[in-house]
Design a protein around this motif. Structure first.
Motif, PDB file in Angstrom:
ATOM      1  N   ALA A 172       0.829  -1.212   0.000  1.00  0.00           N
ATOM      2  CA  ALA A 172       0.000   0.000   0.000  1.00  0.00           C
ATOM      3  C   ALA A 172       0.859   1.256   0.000  1.00  0.00           C
ATOM      4  O   ALA A 172       0.591   2.210  -0.750  1.00  0.00           O
ATOM      5  CB  ALA A 172      -0.941  -0.002   1.203  1.00  0.00           C
ATOM      6  N   ALA A 173       1.882   1.283   0.840  1.00  0.00           N
ATOM      7  CA  ALA A 173       2.756   2.460   0.893  1.00  0.00           C
ATOM      8  C   ALA A 173       3.477   2.661  -0.437  1.00  0.00           C
ATOM      9  O   ALA A 173       3.636   3.801  -0.901  1.00  0.00           O
ATOM     10  CB  ALA A 173       3.771   2.300   2.024  1.00  0.00           C
ATOM     11  N   ASN A 174       3.891   1.579  -1.059  1.00  0.00           N
ATOM     12  CA  ASN A 174       4.562   1.673  -2.346  1.00  0.00           C
ATOM     13  C   ASN A 174       3.609   2.200  -3.418  1.00  0.00           C
ATOM     14  O   ASN A 174       3.995   3.001  -4.277  1.00  0.00           O
ATOM     15  CB  ASN A 174       5.110   0.311  -2.755  1.00  0.00           C
ATOM     16  N   TYR A 175       2.365   1.755  -3.368  1.00  0.00           N
ATOM     17  CA  TYR A 175       1.357   2.228  -4.322  1.00  0.00           C
ATOM     18  C   TYR A 175       1.177   3.742  -4.196  1.00  0.00           C
ATOM     19  O   TYR A 175       1.199   4.466  -5.205  1.00  0.00           O
ATOM     20  CB  TYR A 175       0.035   1.509  -4.076  1.00  0.00           C
ATOM     21  N   LEU A 176       1.011   4.230  -2.982  1.00  0.00           N
ATOM     22  CA  LEU A 176       0.841   5.671  -2.774  1.00  0.00           C
ATOM     23  C   LEU A 176       2.097   6.436  -3.156  1.00  0.00           C
ATOM     24  O   LEU A 176       2.019   7.541  -3.704  1.00  0.00           O
ATOM     25  CB  LEU A 176       0.472   5.944  -1.318  1.00  0.00           C
ATOM     26  N   TYR A 177       3.258   5.856  -2.884  1.00  0.00           N
ATOM     27  CA  TYR A 177       4.520   6.496  -3.254  1.00  0.00           C
ATOM     28  C   TYR A 177       4.634   6.629  -4.770  1.00  0.00           C
ATOM     29  O   TYR A 177       4.998   7.703  -5.290  1.00  0.00           O
ATOM     30  CB  TYR A 177       5.687   5.685  -2.692  1.00  0.00           C
ATOM     31  N   MET A 178       4.325   5.565  -5.491  1.00  0.00           N
ATOM     32  CA  MET A 178       4.402   5.629  -6.948  1.00  0.00           C
ATOM     33  C   MET A 178       3.333   6.556  -7.521  1.00  0.00           C
ATOM     34  O   MET A 178       3.520   7.150  -8.585  1.00  0.00           O
ATOM     35  CB  MET A 178       4.248   4.228  -7.550  1.00  0.00           C
ATOM     36  N   LEU A 179       2.227   6.694  -6.821  1.00  0.00           N
ATOM     37  CA  LEU A 179       1.147   7.558  -7.296  1.00  0.00           C
ATOM     38  C   LEU A 179       1.482   9.037  -7.116  1.00  0.00           C
ATOM     39  O   LEU A 179       1.250   9.859  -8.013  1.00  0.00           O
ATOM     40  CB  LEU A 179      -0.145   7.217  -6.535  1.00  0.00           C
ATOM     41  N   THR A 180       2.067   9.387  -5.960  1.00  0.00           N
ATOM     42  CA  THR A 180       2.273  10.800  -5.616  1.00  0.00           C
ATOM     43  C   THR A 180       3.724  11.255  -5.699  1.00  0.00           C
ATOM     44  O   THR A 180       4.001  12.456  -5.766  1.00  0.00           O
ATOM     45  CB  THR A 180       1.779  11.069  -4.190  1.00  0.00           C
ATOM     46  N   GLY A 181       4.673  10.319  -5.631  1.00  0.00           N
ATOM     47  CA  GLY A 181       6.082  10.678  -5.583  1.00  0.00           C
ATOM     48  C   GLY A 181       6.568  11.005  -4.197  1.00  0.00           C
ATOM     49  O   GLY A 181       7.733  11.366  -4.008  1.00  0.00           O
ATOM     50  N   VAL A 182       5.680  10.857  -3.212  1.00  0.00           N
ATOM     51  CA  VAL A 182       6.024  11.163  -1.821  1.00  0.00           C
ATOM     52  C   VAL A 182       5.713   9.939  -0.968  1.00  0.00           C
ATOM     53  O   VAL A 182       4.631   9.355  -1.080  1.00  0.00           O
ATOM     54  CB  VAL A 182       5.225  12.373  -1.305  1.00  0.00           C
ATOM     55  N   GLU A 183       6.638   9.551  -0.103  1.00  0.00           N
ATOM     56  CA  GLU A 183       6.374   8.437   0.799  1.00  0.00           C
ATOM     57  C   GLU A 183       5.260   8.821   1.761  1.00  0.00           C
ATOM     58  O   GLU A 183       5.341   9.853   2.435  1.00  0.00           O
ATOM     59  CB  GLU A 183       7.630   8.056   1.576  1.00  0.00           C
ATOM     60  N   PRO A 184       4.199   8.030   1.842  1.00  0.00           N
ATOM     61  CA  PRO A 184       3.065   8.406   2.693  1.00  0.00           C
ATOM     62  C   PRO A 184       3.384   8.244   4.171  1.00  0.00           C
ATOM     63  O   PRO A 184       4.255   7.453   4.557  1.00  0.00           O
ATOM     64  CB  PRO A 184       1.976   7.422   2.258  1.00  0.00           C
ATOM     65  N   VAL A 192      -5.181   3.108   3.671  1.00  0.00           N
ATOM     66  CA  VAL A 192      -5.333   2.576   2.314  1.00  0.00           C
ATOM     67  C   VAL A 192      -5.118   1.067   2.310  1.00  0.00           C
ATOM     68  O   VAL A 192      -5.812   0.324   1.612  1.00  0.00           O
ATOM     69  CB  VAL A 192      -4.364   3.286   1.347  1.00  0.00           C
ATOM     70  N   GLU A 193      -4.171   0.590   3.102  1.00  0.00           N
ATOM     71  CA  GLU A 193      -3.926  -0.853   3.167  1.00  0.00           C
ATOM     72  C   GLU A 193      -5.157  -1.591   3.669  1.00  0.00           C
ATOM     73  O   GLU A 193      -5.531  -2.641   3.129  1.00  0.00           O
ATOM     74  CB  GLU A 193      -2.735  -1.158   4.075  1.00  0.00           C
ATOM     75  N   VAL A 341      -5.856  10.248  -2.726  1.00  0.00           N
ATOM     76  CA  VAL A 341      -5.961   9.502  -3.978  1.00  0.00           C
ATOM     77  C   VAL A 341      -6.874  10.280  -4.926  1.00  0.00           C
ATOM     78  O   VAL A 341      -8.007  10.597  -4.562  1.00  0.00           O
ATOM     79  CB  VAL A 341      -6.528   8.090  -3.741  1.00  0.00           C
ATOM     80  N   PRO A 342      -6.421  10.614  -6.131  1.00  0.00           N
ATOM     81  CA  PRO A 342      -7.279  11.336  -7.075  1.00  0.00           C
ATOM     82  C   PRO A 342      -8.525  10.519  -7.426  1.00  0.00           C
ATOM     83  O   PRO A 342      -8.473   9.288  -7.491  1.00  0.00           O
ATOM     84  CB  PRO A 342      -6.384  11.530  -8.307  1.00  0.00           C
ATOM     85  N   ARG A 343      -9.626  11.200  -7.667  1.00  0.00           N
ATOM     86  CA  ARG A 343     -10.872  10.474  -7.919  1.00  0.00           C
ATOM     87  C   ARG A 343     -10.800   9.563  -9.135  1.00  0.00           C
ATOM     88  O   ARG A 343     -11.427   8.499  -9.154  1.00  0.00           O
ATOM     89  CB  ARG A 343     -12.037  11.460  -8.069  1.00  0.00           C
ATOM     90  N   GLU A 344     -10.072   9.983 -10.149  1.00  0.00           N
ATOM     91  CA  GLU A 344      -9.966   9.134 -11.328  1.00  0.00           C
ATOM     92  C   GLU A 344      -9.187   7.853 -11.043  1.00  0.00           C
ATOM     93  O   GLU A 344      -9.174   6.932 -11.861  1.00  0.00           O
ATOM     94  CB  GLU A 344      -9.318   9.892 -12.487  1.00  0.00           C
ATOM     95  N   MET A 345      -8.554   7.790  -9.852  1.00  0.00           N
ATOM     96  CA  MET A 345      -7.808   6.599  -9.468  1.00  0.00           C
ATOM     97  C   MET A 345      -8.552   5.747  -8.440  1.00  0.00           C
ATOM     98  O   MET A 345      -8.005   4.750  -7.955  1.00  0.00           O
ATOM     99  CB  MET A 345      -6.433   6.987  -8.928  1.00  0.00           C
TER     100      MET A 345
END
Length: 394
Positions: A172-184, A192-193, A341-345
């Motif tokens: 989950a953390a990796n997903y958010l990191y790849m989505l935003t570029g920032v470690e959550p 999210v997990e 998380v953006p709505r389109e995602m």
């Protein structure tokens, strides 16, 4: 010609409810939904309890290998998954063009093509021709790559460069990191997990059934998952989390709740985020996600809670005797909005979890070589009619 059906014609057909509602089509050891109780489980464990106590990778291990891992098994599983997050070069190179081509459709549409390409690039072969170990390896590779594909397609669609996966971050953390570029932060990652765990599997829904139908033909894992994604993309299946938030936006303020909801109910319109075809009581996923939302707090959560209360009251008044509660989409949208998380995602994020459940079902179906081939009742013009002969023009 006699067109009367014989006993042999109809012996193999059985009338069932529309949509196959309640029809048992196979046996599964992966889990079940007990709608009257408001309970669902993965194998022998409560899905909600797993979301509260275990990691996403633990649940993935459970679905694929039948057990919750101990510490040593968990370390080995994480080490096995980490390199699979990285995409082959030919797939990575194709993503910018794919993102441009699907700019209007979004990452979920792009994922269908990207996953097919991944399967072809990795040499996925029909599950019918593979031993169980090779099937599982293909499924593991596909699941691990989905978050990388989705986030890369999203970022490219926004004019940003993809963010490479990190081997040290959990799913989950990796997903958010790849989505935003920032470690959550840990609270956001865990929220999210828990959502992802709660949506790994949920009975024989449309996308899971689609995956199993394709698997029953012996097709490769990528083909099975691509078909499931197509089913998930429909607004009556996986497309509701953002629509539930759109409902909150349309209502706008507390004083508009009652007139807005009454108008829709009287017009016979569906209120997104409410009702479920299986649950006859509160959706346990919604209960859990409501609790997560309340831990965040704030105006959005307060407004959503008020809307939930008023909708249930109005539905009870205008449609007495019907049990209609929030489903998973209502508070899922709230939680994902709060987590950035953006709505389109929203639906792609749902897919990033459900791909594990689909894959587990594909593996289970592949162990049974019986093709799923139901029947349909023909209701068109009575055949055979003579085929009209078209006279050539002079």
């Amino acid at each position: 010609m006699d067109t009367t059906h014989t006993a042999a014609d109809t012996a193999a057909t059985v009338d069932v409810p529309r949509g196959l509602a309640g029809v048992v089509v196979t046996e599964t050891a992966l889990g079940d939904v007990r709608g009257r109780e408001g309970f669902y489980h993965y194998r022998q464990y409560s899905a909600v309890e797993l979301a509260e106590r275990r990691s996403f990778e633990d649940v993935w291990h459970l679905m694929f290998r039948g057990t919750l891992p101990g510490p040593a098994e968990r370390r080995a599983f994480l080490a096995e998954l980490a390199p699979l997050r990285h995409l082959p070069a030919d797939v990575q190179d194709a993503l910018p063009g794919l993102a441009r081509a699907t700019a209007l459709s979004g990452p979920l549409a792009g994922l269908r093509t990207a996953l097919s390409l991944l399967g072809a690039s990795a040499g996925f072969r029909p599950v019918y021709d593979l031993d169980p170990g090779r099937r599982a390896a293909d499924a593991l590779a596909a699941c691990a790559a989905v978050p990388t594909l989705l986030t890369a397609l999203h970022r490219l669609g926004q004019g940003q460069e993809p963010v490479a996966p990190r081997d040290d971050l959990p799913y989950a953390a990796n997903y958010l990191y790849m989505l935003t570029g920032v470690e959550p932060d840990p609270v956001t990652a865990r929220a999210v997990e828990r959502y992802l765990i709660s949506t790994v599997d949920h009975g024989f829904n449309a996308s899971t059934f689609t995956a199993r139908v394709i698997a029953s033909t012996g097709a490769d894992v990528a083909a099975c998952l691509t078909g499931a994604i197509g089913a998930l993309s429909g607004p009556l299946h996986g497309g509701a989390p953002s629509r539930a938030l759109d409902t909150l936006d349309a209502i706008g303020t507390v004083d508009r709740i009652d007139p807005w909801i009454r108008a829709r109910v009287r017009a016979g319109e569906r209120i997104m985020g409410f009702g479920h075809p299986v649950y006859r009581t509160e959706d346990p996923r919604s209960r859990m996600l409501r609790g997560i939302a309340r831990q965040f707090g704030g105006p959005l959560v307060e407004f959503a809670t008020e809307v939930e209360a008023r909708v249930e009251a109005i539905l009870a008044e205008l449609k007495p005797g019907r049990e209609l509660h929030t489903n998973v989409e209502f508070y899922a949208g709230v939680v994902m909005e709060l987590c950035g998380v953006p709505r389109e995602m929203f639906t792609p994020t749902f897919c990033a979890a459900r791909v594990v459940g689909w894959s587990a079902n594909v593996l289970e179906q592949a162990a049974d070589s019986k093709i799923i081939r139901p029947a349909a009742r023909y209701v068109g013009p009575t055949p055979p009619e003579p085929v009209p002969v078209v006279t050539p023009a002079p």
